[in-house]
Design a protein around this motif. Structure first.
Motif, mmCIF file in Angstrom:
data_model
loop_
_atom_site.group_PDB
_atom_site.id
_atom_site.type_symbol
_atom_site.label_atom_id
_atom_site.label_comp_id
_atom_site.label_asym_id
_atom_site.label_seq_id
_atom_site.Cartn_x
_atom_site.Cartn_y
_atom_site.Cartn_z
ATOM 1 N N ILE A 57 41.161 68.104 18.076
ATOM 2 C CA ILE A 57 41.291 67.043 19.373
ATOM 3 C C ILE A 57 42.903 66.539 18.930
ATOM 4 N N LYS A 58 43.216 66.050 17.607
ATOM 5 C CA LYS A 58 44.528 65.770 17.546
ATOM 6 C C LYS A 58 45.623 66.723 17.889
ATOM 7 N N ILE B 20 45.459 67.326 35.956
ATOM 8 C CA ILE B 20 45.012 68.652 35.295
ATOM 9 C C ILE B 20 43.659 68.636 34.960
ATOM 10 N N MET B 21 43.184 67.494 34.252
ATOM 11 C CA MET B 21 41.777 67.443 33.920
ATOM 12 C C MET B 21 40.917 67.518 34.986
ATOM 13 N N MET B 22 41.084 66.576 36.356
ATOM 14 C CA MET B 22 40.529 66.711 37.695
ATOM 15 C C MET B 22 40.663 68.162 38.174
ATOM 16 N N LEU C 160 30.093 68.748 31.290
ATOM 17 C CA LEU C 160 30.473 67.663 30.488
ATOM 18 C C LEU C 160 30.340 68.228 29.170
ATOM 19 N N VAL C 161 29.370 69.068 28.915
ATOM 20 C CA VAL C 161 29.296 69.561 27.507
ATOM 21 C C VAL C 161 30.551 70.169 27.203
ATOM 22 N N ILE C 162 31.140 71.080 27.913
ATOM 23 C CA ILE C 162 32.358 71.978 27.415
ATOM 24 C C ILE C 162 33.293 71.016 27.484
ATOM 25 N N LEU D 168 36.975 67.881 24.071
ATOM 26 C CA LEU D 168 38.245 67.820 24.504
ATOM 27 C C LEU D 168 38.756 66.315 25.367
ATOM 28 N N TYR D 169 38.206 66.378 26.491
ATOM 29 C CA TYR D 169 38.639 65.480 27.344
ATOM 30 C C TYR D 169 38.730 63.789 26.914
ATOM 31 N N ILE D 170 37.396 63.304 26.222
ATOM 32 C CA ILE D 170 37.112 62.004 26.186
ATOM 33 C C ILE D 170 38.251 61.374 25.325
ATOM 34 N N PRO D 171 38.597 62.273 24.021
ATOM 35 C CA PRO D 171 39.480 61.491 23.013
ATOM 36 C C PRO D 171 40.601 61.538 23.764
ATOM 37 N N LEU D 172 41.224 62.400 24.495
ATOM 38 C CA LEU D 172 42.348 62.422 25.023
ATOM 39 C C LEU D 172 42.520 61.372 26.269
ATOM 40 N N VAL D 173 41.478 61.193 26.931
ATOM 41 C CA VAL D 173 41.608 59.908 27.785
ATOM 42 C C VAL D 173 41.864 58.732 27.278
#
Length: 442
Positions: A308-309, A329-331, A347-349, A353-358
């Motif tokens: 993630i980092k 890009i996420m959207m 959501l599982v996939i 990745l996305y939630i920590p990035l958000v």
């Protein structure tokens, strides 16, 4: 092996295995366990499975089967039919009135069930024949039902937002409250469009004739009394929850109990209805539970890598994208994935990745959760592979072709994109109510 290559390998393998038609949770869990084995050896293969024990501490998961049962009880007992009849009589005199009434019905069904599939099923079985019988254009009818069903995972008590809250470690109540105004905004845009379009071209959605209005006048107040019962259940349930009288789990139990009592009070509760509700509840609940377990398995491996980092560094430092470009890009990735997967699978996939990035980008995870739900529903209705398009085709009568279904969704997809843009431009539409509630609770 670099973090980027591991990420690419895991996610590409995931997408390839999805095309085999295997269950989502099986594919995700298999990728997680296999990655753990090859990265750390046989001694660590149990690591992703050990992460699933955290589910035992998620007491809020009890809400899942209870809310699903409540929705199925209101649907199977026929109480939802009375709701549509109420909207039919009261809104019918307007241009496109039955379409507007269908949107109203979908809002209330969403508030009872929290699943877009339930809204689609009720709309196709109850509203579609009524509108077709009264001369509504088949393209308009199909678009209305698909658009209305998209409200199912946005308006509380949304089951998908419950899952998002658990995976993203965010408060369920905050997400529910955040979904209210965006859901009503989208419903309002749909309603205005239907009214204006049918007023300009009455052949698309003719109002009820004078004879029909006079014949149904005596029914107005009786139907209002009968149709208000499901609304009352929702009001009691949410009122108790938001006032602090009941917890989240107690609220779901209250809703399920009130729905059962209402069905019995109306004489609609019997063995067949109860068996159908329990079977469907078990099926849906087990599916969601397995998906959550698989998500934790996959996420444990991915997080253990420190990937993630590395991804944050790639986007923010090496590529130099600004945070709004990354968000867009996420959207767009949601739209692509949504052509092939359902919302829970997406959501599982993307959650690991996305939630920590958000969070790293400085965006609110609550606000992002609302953007996620809207984008998922948008992906469901975008041709050629939208999930809801094929679901609608399976439920529609033979005279409605797949081309009609594709044509019907274009204006409503544009309205959903407008809603998404407004919420991105004015985040307070989603965050004002949660902030207001949080300030009052202090």
């Amino acid at each position: 092996m670099s973090h980027e290559l591991i990420t690419l390998t895991m996610f590409s393998s995931l997408l390839v295995l999805m095309t085999t038609g295997q269950r989502v949770y099986g594919v995700v869990g298999f990728i997680g366990a296999t990655a753990a084995y090859f990265l750390w050896g046989g001694n660590d293969i149990e690591m992703p499975f050990n992460a699933t024990f955290t589910v035992l501490n998620w007491f809020a998961l009890l809400t899942l089967p209870l809310f699903v049962f409540m929705g199925f009880m209101l649907s199977e007992s026929g109480l939802a039919d009375k709701l549509y009849r109420m909207f039919h009589v009261w809104m019918g005199p307007l241009p496109g009135g039955l379409g507007i009434g269908t949107i109203g019905l979908m809002v209330l069904i969403s508030a009872m069930n929290g699943l877009s599939v339930a809204g689609m099923a009720i709309g196709a079985s109850v509203a579609l024949p009524q509108m077709m019988q009264r001369g509504y254009d088949k393209v308009m009818v199909t678009g209305v039902i698909q658009a209305g069903s998209s409200l199912g995972i946005l308006i509380p008590p949304s089951i998908v937002l419950v899952l998002y809250a658990m995976i993203a470690r965010q408060p369920v109540l905050q997400l529910w409250i955040a979904g209210i105004l965006p859901g009503l905004l989208m419903a309002a845009l749909f309603t205005v469009y239907i009214y204006i379009r049918c007023r300009m071209n009455p052949k698309l959605g003719p109002p009820l004739s004078e004879d029909e209005r006079r014949a149904e006048e005596p029914e107005k107040w009786r139907l209002l009394r009968e149709g208000i019962l499901p609304v009352l259940i929702f009001a009691i349930m949410m009122g108790c929850f938001m006032s602090g009288v009941t917890s989240l789990v107690e609220t779901s139990a209250l809703g399920a109990g009130l729905a059962t009592i209402a069905a019995a009070f109306k004489g609609r509760l019997n063995g067949q209805v109860m068996e159908s509700c329990l079977r469907q509840t078990l099926s849906v609940s087990c599916m969601f539970m397995w998906i959550i377990l698989a998500a934790l398995c996959f996420g444990a491996v991915y997080d253990g890598l420190g990937a993630i980092k590395a991804i944050e560094k790639l986007f923010l430092s090496q590529l130099g994208f600004d945070r709004w470009t990354i968000l867009i890009i996420m959207m767009l990735s949601f739209i692509v994935l949504g052509m092939f997967l359902d919302d829970t699978a997406m959501l599982v996939i993307v959650a690991p990745l996305y939630i920590p990035l958000v969070k790293a980008l400085g965006f609110s995870p609550i606000w992002f959760g609302i953007l996620y739900t809207i984008t998922c529903q948008l992906a469901y209705i975008i041709p050629p592979f939208g999930y809801n398009l094929f679901l609608m085709r399976a439920m529609a009568p033979p005279e409605i072709t797949i081309v009609d279904i594709y044509k019907s969704i274009v204006p409503f997809a544009i309205l959903m994109i407008i809603t998404l843009a407004i919420i991105m431009w004015i985040p307070d539409i989603a965050l004002w109510l949660p902030d207001l509630y949080s300030n009052r609770a202090r």
